[in-house]
Design an enzyme around this catalytic site. Sequence first.
Site, PDB file in Angstrom:
ATOM      1  N   ASP A 190      18.735 -29.335   3.185  1.00  0.00           N
ATOM      2  CA  ASP A 190      19.818 -28.466   4.136  1.00  0.00           C
ATOM      3  C   ASP A 190      21.207 -29.368   4.025  1.00  0.00           C
ATOM      4  O   ASP A 190      21.800 -29.107   5.044  1.00  0.00           O
ATOM      5  CB  ASP A 190      19.414 -28.611   5.707  1.00  0.00           C
ATOM      6  CG  ASP A 190      20.203 -27.537   6.282  1.00  0.00           C
ATOM      7  OD1 ASP A 190      20.142 -27.763   7.510  1.00  0.00           O
ATOM      8  OD2 ASP A 190      20.652 -26.616   5.850  1.00  0.00           O
ATOM      9  N   ASP A 209      20.772 -34.889   9.761  1.00  0.00           N
ATOM     10  CA  ASP A 209      19.698 -33.664   9.975  1.00  0.00           C
ATOM     11  C   ASP A 209      18.731 -33.806   8.772  1.00  0.00           C
ATOM     12  O   ASP A 209      19.012 -32.923   8.067  1.00  0.00           O
ATOM     13  CB  ASP A 209      20.333 -32.622  10.011  1.00  0.00           C
ATOM     14  CG  ASP A 209      21.041 -32.389  11.216  1.00  0.00           C
ATOM     15  OD1 ASP A 209      22.155 -31.760  11.537  1.00  0.00           O
ATOM     16  OD2 ASP A 209      20.490 -32.637  12.309  1.00  0.00           O
TER      17      ASP A 209
HETATM   18  N1  LIG Z   1      21.456 -35.365  13.905  1.00  0.00           N
HETATM   19  C1  LIG Z   1      22.279 -34.904  14.322  1.00  0.00           C
HETATM   20  C2  LIG Z   1      23.463 -34.563  14.921  1.00  0.00           C
HETATM   21  C3  LIG Z   1      24.667 -34.928  15.174  1.00  0.00           C
HETATM   22  C4  LIG Z   1      24.917 -36.489  15.431  1.00  0.00           C
HETATM   23  C5  LIG Z   1      26.113 -36.962  16.077  1.00  0.00           C
HETATM   24  C6  LIG Z   1      26.375 -38.222  16.318  1.00  0.00           C
HETATM   25  N2  LIG Z   1      25.067 -39.222  15.921  1.00  0.00           N
HETATM   26  C7  LIG Z   1      24.236 -38.734  15.668  1.00  0.00           C
HETATM   27  C8  LIG Z   1      23.911 -37.314  15.176  1.00  0.00           C
HETATM   28  C9  LIG Z   1      23.883 -33.071  14.563  1.00  0.00           C
HETATM   29  O1  LIG Z   1      24.793 -32.622  15.500  1.00  0.00           O
HETATM   30  N3  LIG Z   1      22.697 -32.092  13.931  1.00  0.00           N
HETATM   31  C10 LIG Z   1      23.137 -30.648  14.017  1.00  0.00           C
HETATM   32  C11 LIG Z   1      21.816 -29.933  14.829  1.00  0.00           C
HETATM   33  C12 LIG Z   1      21.005 -29.644  14.013  1.00  0.00           C
HETATM   34  C13 LIG Z   1      19.925 -28.918  14.750  1.00  0.00           C
HETATM   35  C14 LIG Z   1      20.110 -28.935  15.936  1.00  0.00           C
HETATM   36  C15 LIG Z   1      20.857 -29.539  16.979  1.00  0.00           C
HETATM   37  C16 LIG Z   1      22.060 -30.025  16.061  1.00  0.00           C
END
Ligand SMILES: N#C/C(=C\c1ccncc1)C(=O)NCc1ccccc1
Length: 255
Positions: A190, A209
């Site tokens: 993805d 992700d």
């Molecule tokens: N992992 C992650 C993410 C951000 C993040 C930021 C800072 N530190 C760690 C992770 C994120 O936004 N993912 C997108 C997403 C996909 C599906 C559902 C909700 C959100």
Amino acid sequence: EKKIRRIDSAKDKSRAREKDSERLKVEENVFDVSTLKILYTLSNKGIIKAMGGSISTGKEANVFYAEGPEKELAIKIYRISSSTFKAMDTYIMKDPRFTNIRNNKRDIIFAWTRKELQNLKRAKSAGVRVPEPVLAEKNILIMEFMGEKEVPYPLLKNTPLENDEVKLVYDTIVEYMHLLYKEANLVHADLSEYNILIDPNNITPIFIDMGQSVTLEHPNAREFLYRDVKNILRFFSRYGIKDKTEELLKKIQAE
Ligand SMILES: N#C/C(=C\c1ccncc1)C(=O)NCc1ccccc1
């Protein structure tokens, strides 16, 4: 004049109310009782010191900021009532690592959460920059927060690149796709400008992700890799990158 101001402020108020109800709705249906119990247990164990606000919301999960004992954390909570668990089915049922799970919603979502933790660990040990995986408990994934003081790093999508930065970011993304493939035996599946963060301190990419990432044994692995390559080439074509799909696929799968 006065009348107009009154109407404007009324509009603002209704907009604010709508926003709050929107946020409430989002947070409401991700915090079911069992999820709250786990968060409560994790906070009793000192793994989570304080929960913060929502960083991002998707159909199948929400990511929240949290304070950990040492570092800032990102808490990804998969919605049990997720409507897209059908999509999860495709990815997980054909993954040799998860053939033995029962075909019910909760088990699929719990397996999916474990899979994301495993995939982050494999990506990390392959040398790909990802959030440091901490733990997975049922539908909750805890990882390192990629950001500073509650502000997450921006998505590649929202980061205008200077000319002298484009090549470095693109080459690093290609190198990470190669490492994922050769060292971690994984395809992101993805990958796009929506799932790559840019660390503003050094303009370097961070893959996020990886719940849907699959091993090369997955029957659709090559098709998913092809799609990832197309997404990256499409995005970087705006910066004048002209690599061919076949060329990039070869580079990623090269010894
Ligand atoms: N992992 C992650 C993410 C951000 C993040 C930021 C800072 N530190 C760690 C992770 C994120 O936004 N993912 C997108 C997403 C996909 C599906 C559902 C909700 C959100």
